[in-house]
Motif scaffolding. Sequence first.
Motif, PDB file in Angstrom:
ATOM      1  N   PRO A 163      -1.746  13.484   3.690  1.00  0.00           N
ATOM      2  CA  PRO A 163      -2.805  13.533   2.972  1.00  0.00           C
ATOM      3  C   PRO A 163      -2.858  12.625   1.686  1.00  0.00           C
ATOM      4  CG  PRO A 163      -2.194  15.727   3.980  1.00  0.00           C
ATOM      5  CD  PRO A 163      -0.959  14.782   4.063  1.00  0.00           C
ATOM      6  N   MET A 164      -1.688  12.454   1.347  1.00  0.00           N
ATOM      7  CA  MET A 164      -1.666  11.905  -0.104  1.00  0.00           C
ATOM      8  C   MET A 164      -1.457  10.631  -0.246  1.00  0.00           C
ATOM      9  SD  MET A 164      -1.426  13.829  -2.864  1.00  0.00           S
ATOM     10  CE  MET A 164      -1.105  15.645  -3.449  1.00  0.00           C
ATOM     11  N   ASN A 165      -0.742   9.961   1.139  1.00  0.00           N
ATOM     12  CA  ASN A 165      -0.752   8.432   1.066  1.00  0.00           C
ATOM     13  C   ASN A 165      -1.847   7.735   1.596  1.00  0.00           C
ATOM     14  OD1 ASN A 165       0.102   8.454   3.726  1.00  0.00           O
ATOM     15  ND2 ASN A 165       2.002   8.923   2.941  1.00  0.00           N
ATOM     16  N   ARG A 166      -2.673   8.510   2.505  1.00  0.00           N
ATOM     17  CA  ARG A 166      -3.845   7.955   3.366  1.00  0.00           C
ATOM     18  C   ARG A 166      -4.836   8.634   3.795  1.00  0.00           C
ATOM     19  NH1 ARG A 166      -1.574   4.650   8.160  1.00  0.00           N
ATOM     20  NH2 ARG A 166      -3.796   4.278   8.339  1.00  0.00           N
TER      21      ARG A 166
ATOM     22  N   GLN B 224       0.669  -1.150   0.111  1.00  0.00           N
ATOM     23  CA  GLN B 224      -0.079  -0.062   0.067  1.00  0.00           C
ATOM     24  C   GLN B 224       0.687   1.141   0.098  1.00  0.00           C
ATOM     25  OE1 GLN B 224      -1.894  -1.218   3.609  1.00  0.00           O
ATOM     26  NE2 GLN B 224      -3.968  -1.241   2.700  1.00  0.00           N
ATOM     27  N   ALA B 225       1.928   1.247   0.415  1.00  0.00           N
ATOM     28  CA  ALA B 225       2.705   2.143   0.898  1.00  0.00           C
ATOM     29  C   ALA B 225       3.617   2.785  -0.464  1.00  0.00           C
ATOM     30  CB  ALA B 225       3.829   1.974   1.895  1.00  0.00           C
ATOM     31  N   SER B 226       3.820   2.118  -1.248  1.00  0.00           N
ATOM     32  CA  SER B 226       4.720   2.462  -2.467  1.00  0.00           C
ATOM     33  C   SER B 226       4.077   1.917  -3.577  1.00  0.00           C
ATOM     34  CB  SER B 226       6.134   1.422  -2.266  1.00  0.00           C
ATOM     35  OG  SER B 226       6.658   1.558  -3.487  1.00  0.00           O
ATOM     36  N   PRO B 227       4.373   2.762  -4.652  1.00  0.00           N
ATOM     37  CA  PRO B 227       3.845   2.409  -5.990  1.00  0.00           C
ATOM     38  C   PRO B 227       4.585   1.097  -6.630  1.00  0.00           C
ATOM     39  CG  PRO B 227       4.591   5.020  -6.130  1.00  0.00           C
ATOM     40  CD  PRO B 227       5.115   4.190  -4.711  1.00  0.00           C
TER      41      PRO B 227
END
Length: 690
Positions: free
Chosen positions: A569-572, A118-121
């Motif tokens: 705000p961008m990742n979760r 979930q954390a990385s592309p």
Amino acid sequence: AVKVEARSLPMELSEKGGVENNGFVQNEAVEDEETDTSSQEEMPKTCSVDVDPVAVEETVLKPYAGMPKEVLLQFSSQARYRVTREILFWLIIAGSVALVCATIAIIALSPKCLDWWQASPIYQIYPRSFKDSNMDGNGDLRGIQEKLDHITYLNIKTIWITSFFKSPLKDLGYGAEDFYDIDPIFGSMTDFENLIGAIHDKGLKVIMDLIPNHTSDKHKWFQLSRNRTGKYTDYYIWQDCTQAAGSVIPPNNWVSVFGNSSWQFDDVRKQCYFHQFGKEQPDLNFRNPAVQQEMHDIIKFWLSKGVDGFSFSTVKFLLEATHLRDEPPVNKSQNGESITAYSQLYHDYTTTQVGLHDIIRGFRHTMNEFSREPGRYRFMGSGDDEKEDIEATMMYYGTTFVQEADFPLNFNLINMKNLSGNSIFEAVDSWMKNMPAGKWPNWAVGSPNAARISTRIGKEYVNVMNMLLLTLPGTPVTYYGEEIGMENIVSENVSEEHVNSGPAFATLPEKSPMQWDGNVNAGFTEGNSSWLPVNSDYQSVNVEIQSTWSNSTLSLYRALTSLRNNELPMNRGWMCHIWNDSNVFVYARELDGMDRVFMMVLNFGQEATTDLKAIVPNLPSEAVVRLSTHFSNAGKVVNTKLIKTETGEGLILEYKTAKPVHTMEAFKGKCFVREKACYSKAFNLLYMNC
């Protein structure tokens, strides 16, 4: 004055007439007594001095360094020392309890950390086209290992490698001849093990493709099955065929994905076998428990090698109806004998049959056996493109209580028939509204089976599509080369001398070699040629040159991944749909408890001016451009009443507000959040239940 003997009181006169306590040097006195007997004999046995008794009493009662236990106990029982000691004791106990309670509270209130997938592309690699290490013109596993620094340079931590099993390379290697071996064109098992070690040493994860639906007709299982050998007799789907006038009449009208009948007569067994794809890829019989067990063993084998996850492709084809009825035609008036294309039938009996999801849940269960070690969760994705049937796609997530895939791959942004702000909104909104509660979204704008962005929708949209991909909530998937804006090669340049891929020939233009630099063959190989020709634009579209340009597609991609990784705000955070029309798609990313908001204004049409202040109540009159597809605009302050964007331009605006969009009544039902968290500015941490 009283007379005191030196032997009965541990005091003696100093040279200046003072009193000195020598109680703590008793051993030294004994040693002196043993070593200097003659001196001792000359010293007087007793010594009388005049001492004030009050002074003696005060001297004895004062604590001193090195006092013996007996003296210490006289003071420890005094109230002033006992009370102080008890206060300190209970303060330590209370502090320890408070610390434990605070730790428990922080753990209980803290949101679940994002998992690695979930954390990385995710960076998808087609291995034959990524990097050639032995000058044979074919990309290989060692080539991937050589270029791992490029992955970290992109701020990416997960690699997805498409199929590399031993294969005759029909259908570009998706029909495996041996699920337990590496195709020699890619290297050896030792090369693979070295690659896994190098990936993990860099803190990266690796996902591999697994296509369980079929094998190559060269697979030993098929050879044994066509000869009716033991348990392998029913490893594939066999049916009697009718022969008339020298031609074979198949059991029904089922058509393969590549066209024409999905039944092929076998001269050895004298029956027809079923194939959903090419005739060289016979379908396995997943109604046979032995076949299912074989697949579980394959999964265990690769997980034990250190693979961090699988993407299971073509799983909707795993089961077929046993009644073998004809599938209904799309055009009921069409003559059945003229049906040869896959699109001419409704595939009610050859896809998504009852029992399919039980098989997938079985795969998940096997993978969970390898996920028990902390930090070693094994990812599972499913790669079926249901196109119009979004509900069927969502079923691969599983249910609240029964897990299947962590996410089915999302092709909405690839399958769009036309590009506009409205179509982008529909693609995003369709997934977010249909996704089951608590599940995690994903997005892709390129794949090995779809034309590249530059070719599909135009060069001018590459940057804005990457901006969309990397600012939406969920996991973005980037197909190799999209970070530099690679294009399809011209189809006329692809010939049979480059590959013998059968019906998959049409997907070759998007598989051209990665363009690393401006040297011959774009740095892909040091050999004389590559398996596919390099795109003619490699002199200007390559990693080396774009890494030196501040306004390149590569530089923007890196800035976007950095923003995604470093801004909460961008990742979760929340994603709120603000506005869409034929030109622009606008949405915001924000987090509870944080006053900073990011608003994306992306243009997929013509030049446009958007009045955001009229759309969003309480929006500040000004915002700062955090990132732009036009790098010169970054850092500028813009008027939110007049946001101008050109064709293919994207803006990430940043502003502060005490009234985030997701709390506004006007945007109820337009905001989505997964893995919700709240930010505490006072403690600089995330918590739940806000």
